[in-house]
Design an enzyme around this catalytic site. Structure first.
Site, short mmCIF file in Angstrom:
data_model
loop_
_atom_site.label_atom_id
_atom_site.label_comp_id
_atom_site.label_asym_id
_atom_site.label_seq_id
_atom_site.Cartn_x
_atom_site.Cartn_y
_atom_site.Cartn_z
N SER A 122 3.42 1.55 4.76
CA SER A 122 2.57 1.96 3.82
C SER A 122 1.15 2.15 4.23
CB SER A 122 2.33 0.38 2.99
OG SER A 122 3.24 -0.35 2.70
N HIS A 143 7.34 7.15 3.02
CA HIS A 143 6.53 6.21 2.07
C HIS A 143 7.14 6.15 0.64
CE1 HIS A 143 2.80 4.16 0.22
NE2 HIS A 143 3.80 3.25 0.54
N GLU A 155 6.11 9.77 -0.43
CA GLU A 155 4.93 10.44 0.16
C GLU A 155 5.62 10.51 1.69
OE1 GLU A 155 1.64 7.69 1.00
OE2 GLU A 155 0.27 9.36 0.48
N ASN A 193 -2.33 4.80 -0.46
CA ASN A 193 -3.13 3.61 -0.27
C ASN A 193 -4.68 3.92 -0.04
OD1 ASN A 193 -1.09 1.44 -1.23
ND2 ASN A 193 0.02 2.04 0.70
N1 LIG Z 1 6.60 -3.94 -1.10
C1 LIG Z 1 6.14 -2.81 -1.70
O1 LIG Z 1 5.51 -2.53 -2.78
C2 LIG Z 1 6.05 -1.67 -0.55
C3 LIG Z 1 6.02 -0.61 -1.07
C4 LIG Z 1 5.94 0.68 -0.09
C5 LIG Z 1 6.13 0.44 1.24
N2 LIG Z 1 6.41 -0.91 1.66
C6 LIG Z 1 6.72 -1.04 3.05
O2 LIG Z 1 7.97 -1.19 3.18
C7 LIG Z 1 7.98 -2.14 4.42
C8 LIG Z 1 8.82 -3.30 3.99
O3 LIG Z 1 8.23 -4.09 2.89
P1 LIG Z 1 9.10 -4.94 1.96
O4 LIG Z 1 8.11 -5.30 0.80
O5 LIG Z 1 10.42 -4.42 1.63
O6 LIG Z 1 9.18 -6.29 2.86
P2 LIG Z 1 9.93 -7.60 2.88
O7 LIG Z 1 9.32 -8.65 3.43
O8 LIG Z 1 10.23 -7.66 1.25
O9 LIG Z 1 11.52 -7.26 3.59
C9 LIG Z 1 11.23 -7.05 5.00
C10 LIG Z 1 12.67 -7.38 5.33
O10 LIG Z 1 12.68 -7.05 6.85
C11 LIG Z 1 13.58 -7.84 7.37
N3 LIG Z 1 13.31 -7.97 8.83
C12 LIG Z 1 12.48 -8.62 9.69
N4 LIG Z 1 12.69 -8.05 10.83
C13 LIG Z 1 13.83 -7.58 11.00
C14 LIG Z 1 14.33 -7.03 12.02
N5 LIG Z 1 14.10 -7.06 13.33
N6 LIG Z 1 15.46 -6.06 11.75
C15 LIG Z 1 15.80 -5.81 10.53
N7 LIG Z 1 15.31 -6.53 9.29
C16 LIG Z 1 14.27 -7.28 9.67
C17 LIG Z 1 13.26 -9.21 6.68
O11 LIG Z 1 14.25 -10.21 6.82
C18 LIG Z 1 12.87 -8.80 5.35
O12 LIG Z 1 14.28 -9.00 4.67
C19 LIG Z 1 6.56 -2.45 4.70
O13 LIG Z 1 6.25 -1.74 5.92
C20 LIG Z 1 5.95 -2.16 3.76
O14 LIG Z 1 4.53 -1.87 3.86
C21 LIG Z 1 6.38 -1.93 0.62
#
Ligand SMILES: NC(=O)c1ccc[n+]([C@@H]2O[C@H](COP(=O)([O-])OP(=O)(O)OC[C@H]3O[C@@H](n4cnc5c(N)ncnc54)[C@H](O)[C@@H]3O)[C@@H](O)[C@H]2O)c1
Length: 296
Positions: A122, A143, A155, A193
């Site tokens: 993000s 994104h 994005e 963002n």
């Molecule tokens: N939540 C949102 O609204 C949103 C929106 C857009 C982008 N993002 C981005 O997406 C990404 C993920 O966010 P999220 O909200 O899904 O996080 P989340 O915490 O829900 O999920 C992350 C997952 O990654 C796993 N993980 C950790 N280490 C790992 C590894 N070495 N190999 C494989 N999996 C591993 C974790 O166990 C977890 O299940 C981040 O970069 C975040 O900034 C989030």
């Protein structure tokens, strides 16, 4: 890698975003290898995809028989070696530089040389993550928005070394899964963002300073500015910890104090009030609401 040669997608991380990304690619007919570090996390992700497909059946977006085929296209794995067959991989692990660097370096070593690697970050520099992947020319920022099965925008972020061929293939891939890609260049917070987080932050300052309640701030932005959701409802939905992390990246990378996180936001995160997912943020949520992936 030409877009028509892309058949198998690897998704790294099966959390909020990873399960949504797996969902939309499987729904569009792609084979998906979904990787997380523990089987229990993968089980949860598949349950979430199953439940979200049920909602889509109710809305008439997919049929019952399609649901079974979609689920059968998702292969949950814990071993990174299992992503070797993928033509295109998307990283969606936590928004921490050190975690992403380690995962991208490992994935970059496992994938075939021609495969493209994307990050769903993000706010972190796509160019810096590309360097960790060892394939900067075949690396791109994708994104997706939350909830992925519902939101149209992706994005698309061009890192400094992203090749034109890679960017074009990734743009077309988004279109093939029914999303609307919009291209931007790499800069902290990209456009989404960089514009959204200062609004959420100022809304939090208004509450902290007693200018208005959260309900009033949100009502003003909805009724007066025609926003579908107020900034504080949206912050609760995104996760207050995620908002804080992004503001920290903006503050550090721009070196501009206009991005300093509101102390109230910091206190709420320290208290574990992370928004909808923890049951309390600027608003209080019932269990059913907290567990649903719906926007309020
Ligand atoms: N939540 C949102 O609204 C949103 C929106 C857009 C982008 N993002 C981005 O997406 C990404 C993920 O966010 P999220 O909200 O899904 O996080 P989340 O915490 O829900 O999920 C992350 C997952 O990654 C796993 N993980 C950790 N280490 C790992 C590894 N070495 N190999 C494989 N999996 C591993 C974790 O166990 C977890 O299940 C981040 O970069 C975040 O900034 C989030």
């Amino acid at each position: 890698m030409e877009v028509d040669a892309i058949r198998t997608i690897a998704v790294l991380g099966a959390g909020t975003m990873g399960n949504g990304i797996a969902h939309v690619f499987a729904r569009a007919g792609y084979a998906v290898v979904l990787r997380d570090v523990e089987k229990s996390l993968l089980d949860r992700a598949l349950e979430r995809i199953d439940a979200n497909l049920d909602r889509e059946i109710k809305k008439g977006k997919v049929t019952g028989s399609e649901k079974a085929q979609i689920l059968a296209r998702v292969l949950p794995v814990t071993e990174m070696a299992a992503i070797a067959r993928a033509d295109f991989a998307i990283e969606a692990v936590p928004e921490r530089m050190e975690i992403k660097r380690a995962v991208l370096a490992e994935a970059g070593g496992v994938l075939r040389p021609e495969a493209i690697l994307a990050t769903n970050t993000s706010s972190i520099s796509v160019t810096a993550l590309a360097a960790a992947s060892g394939r900067a020319d075949r690396f791109v920022g994708m994104h997706f928005m939350n909830p992925v099965p519902v939101m149209e925008l992706v994005e698309m972020v061009r890192g400094l070394g992203t090749s034109e061929a890679t960017f074009a293939a990734a743009m077309k891939l988004c279109e093939k899964i029914g999303k609307k890609p919009v291209a931007v260049n790499d800069a902290p917070g990209f456009v989404s963002n960089r514009v959204l987080m200062p609004m959420i932050n100022e809304a939090a300052f208004c509450v902290m300073e007693g200018v208005a309640t959260a309900e009033s701030v949100d009502a003003i932005m909805k009724l007066g500015m025609n926003h579908p959701m107020g900034p504080l409802e949206l912050a609760d939905f995104i996760g207050l910890d995620v908002c804080l992390d992004i503001l920290e990246v903006l503050l550090r990378d721009f070196g501009d104090t206009k991005f300093r996180p509101c102390p109230l936001l910091r206190r709420m995160v320290a208290a574990g009030w992370l928004g909808k997912k923890s049951g309390r943020g600027f608003y209080v949520y019932g269990l059913a609401q907290a567990e649903s992936g719906d926007r309020p």
